[in-house]
Scaffold this motif. Structure first.
Motif, PDB file in Angstrom:
ATOM      1  N   SER A   1      43.177  47.827  42.257  1.00  0.00           N
ATOM      2  CA  SER A   1      44.243  47.893  41.274  1.00  0.00           C
ATOM      3  C   SER A   1      44.417  49.311  40.758  1.00  0.00           C
ATOM      4  CB  SER A   1      43.919  46.936  40.110  1.00  0.00           C
ATOM      5  OG  SER A   1      44.987  46.896  39.199  1.00  0.00           O
ATOM      6  N   ALA A   2      43.848  50.252  41.471  1.00  0.00           N
ATOM      7  CA  ALA A   2      43.920  51.648  41.058  1.00  0.00           C
ATOM      8  C   ALA A   2      45.242  52.251  41.485  1.00  0.00           C
ATOM      9  CB  ALA A   2      42.763  52.445  41.665  1.00  0.00           C
TER      10      ALA A   2
ATOM     11  N   SER B   1      32.918  33.145  39.983  1.00  0.00           N
ATOM     12  CA  SER B   1      32.875  34.233  40.948  1.00  0.00           C
ATOM     13  C   SER B   1      32.646  35.552  40.233  1.00  0.00           C
ATOM     14  CB  SER B   1      34.200  34.326  41.709  1.00  0.00           C
ATOM     15  OG  SER B   1      34.426  33.163  42.459  1.00  0.00           O
ATOM     16  N   ARG B   2      32.072  36.487  40.954  1.00  0.00           N
ATOM     17  CA  ARG B   2      31.935  37.854  40.446  1.00  0.00           C
ATOM     18  C   ARG B   2      33.016  38.678  41.124  1.00  0.00           C
ATOM     19  NH1 ARG B   2      29.151  42.677  41.971  1.00  0.00           N
ATOM     20  NH2 ARG B   2      28.565  43.883  40.135  1.00  0.00           N
ATOM     21  N   ILE B   3      33.922  39.232  40.312  1.00  0.00           N
ATOM     22  CA  ILE B   3      35.062  39.968  40.833  1.00  0.00           C
ATOM     23  C   ILE B   3      34.972  41.416  40.358  1.00  0.00           C
ATOM     24  CG2 ILE B   3      37.579  40.133  40.850  1.00  0.00           C
ATOM     25  CD1 ILE B   3      37.561  37.069  40.260  1.00  0.00           C
ATOM     26  N   VAL B   4      35.051  42.339  41.297  1.00  0.00           N
ATOM     27  CA  VAL B   4      35.041  43.763  40.981  1.00  0.00           C
ATOM     28  C   VAL B   4      36.481  44.255  41.087  1.00  0.00           C
ATOM     29  CG1 VAL B   4      34.217  46.049  41.642  1.00  0.00           C
ATOM     30  CG2 VAL B   4      32.696  44.074  41.840  1.00  0.00           C
ATOM     31  N   ILE B   5      36.974  44.875  40.013  1.00  0.00           N
ATOM     32  CA  ILE B   5      38.330  45.422  40.015  1.00  0.00           C
ATOM     33  C   ILE B   5      38.247  46.943  39.977  1.00  0.00           C
ATOM     34  CG2 ILE B   5      40.535  45.575  38.815  1.00  0.00           C
ATOM     35  CD1 ILE B   5      40.118  42.797  37.749  1.00  0.00           C
TER      36      ILE B   5
ATOM     37  N   LEU C   1      44.633  45.127  33.333  1.00  0.00           N
ATOM     38  CA  LEU C   1      44.602  44.677  31.936  1.00  0.00           C
ATOM     39  C   LEU C   1      45.298  43.333  31.753  1.00  0.00           C
ATOM     40  CD1 LEU C   1      45.217  48.008  29.984  1.00  0.00           C
ATOM     41  CD2 LEU C   1      43.059  46.762  30.259  1.00  0.00           C
ATOM     42  N   LEU C   2      46.227  43.010  32.628  1.00  0.00           N
ATOM     43  CA  LEU C   2      46.881  41.697  32.586  1.00  0.00           C
ATOM     44  C   LEU C   2      46.065  40.643  33.336  1.00  0.00           C
ATOM     45  CD1 LEU C   2      50.565  42.805  33.230  1.00  0.00           C
ATOM     46  CD2 LEU C   2      49.609  41.981  31.064  1.00  0.00           C
TER      47      LEU C   2
ATOM     48  N   VAL D   1      38.202  48.008  28.070  1.00  0.00           N
ATOM     49  CA  VAL D   1      37.706  47.010  29.012  1.00  0.00           C
ATOM     50  C   VAL D   1      36.886  45.945  28.275  1.00  0.00           C
ATOM     51  CG1 VAL D   1      36.200  46.661  31.002  1.00  0.00           C
ATOM     52  CG2 VAL D   1      37.817  48.566  30.983  1.00  0.00           C
ATOM     53  N   ALA D   2      36.094  46.347  27.317  1.00  0.00           N
ATOM     54  CA  ALA D   2      35.314  45.384  26.530  1.00  0.00           C
ATOM     55  C   ALA D   2      36.232  44.446  25.755  1.00  0.00           C
ATOM     56  CB  ALA D   2      34.377  46.114  25.574  1.00  0.00           C
ATOM     57  N   ALA D   3      37.365  44.947  25.313  1.00  0.00           N
ATOM     58  CA  ALA D   3      38.306  44.127  24.547  1.00  0.00           C
ATOM     59  C   ALA D   3      38.881  42.984  25.373  1.00  0.00           C
ATOM     60  CB  ALA D   3      39.439  44.999  23.998  1.00  0.00           C
ATOM     61  N   ILE D   4      38.893  43.120  26.690  1.00  0.00           N
ATOM     62  CA  ILE D   4      39.389  42.043  27.544  1.00  0.00           C
ATOM     63  C   ILE D   4      38.238  41.276  28.207  1.00  0.00           C
ATOM     64  CG2 ILE D   4      41.688  43.001  27.904  1.00  0.00           C
ATOM     65  CD1 ILE D   4      40.694  44.138  30.588  1.00  0.00           C
TER      66      ILE D   4
END
Length: 80
Positions: free
Chosen positions: A74-75, A2-6, A15-16, A41-44
């Protein structure tokens, strides 16, 4: 997959959640307000998209959400 936008992709909950979603095989796009957060964000293993939902218009949000299987809010207040 799935493509999920957060929305709020650099926040504590995102981040979790993001590494769990990526590990499960999902593509995660993290909306962030500040380009300094791209590295985090790239790190996760998510894709960053710098965009303020407070300033975006309907057309921009429609473009960003197109093709998403899920949108997660999640903002928060950014510690303010």
């Amino acid at each position: 997959m799935s493509r999920i936008v957060i929305i709020g992709g650099r926040g504590k909950v995102a981040l979790l959640a993001t590494p769990l979603l990526v590990e499960a095989g999902h593509e995660v796009v993290s909306l962030i307000r500040n380009s300094d957060q791209v590295v985090d964000v790239a790190a996760i293993r998510a894709t960053s998209l710098v965009l303020s939902v407070e300033e975006a218009d309907v057309a921009e949000l429609t473009r960003v959400f197109a093709g998403a299987d899920a949108i997660v809010w999640s903002a928060g207040a950014g510690g303010k």
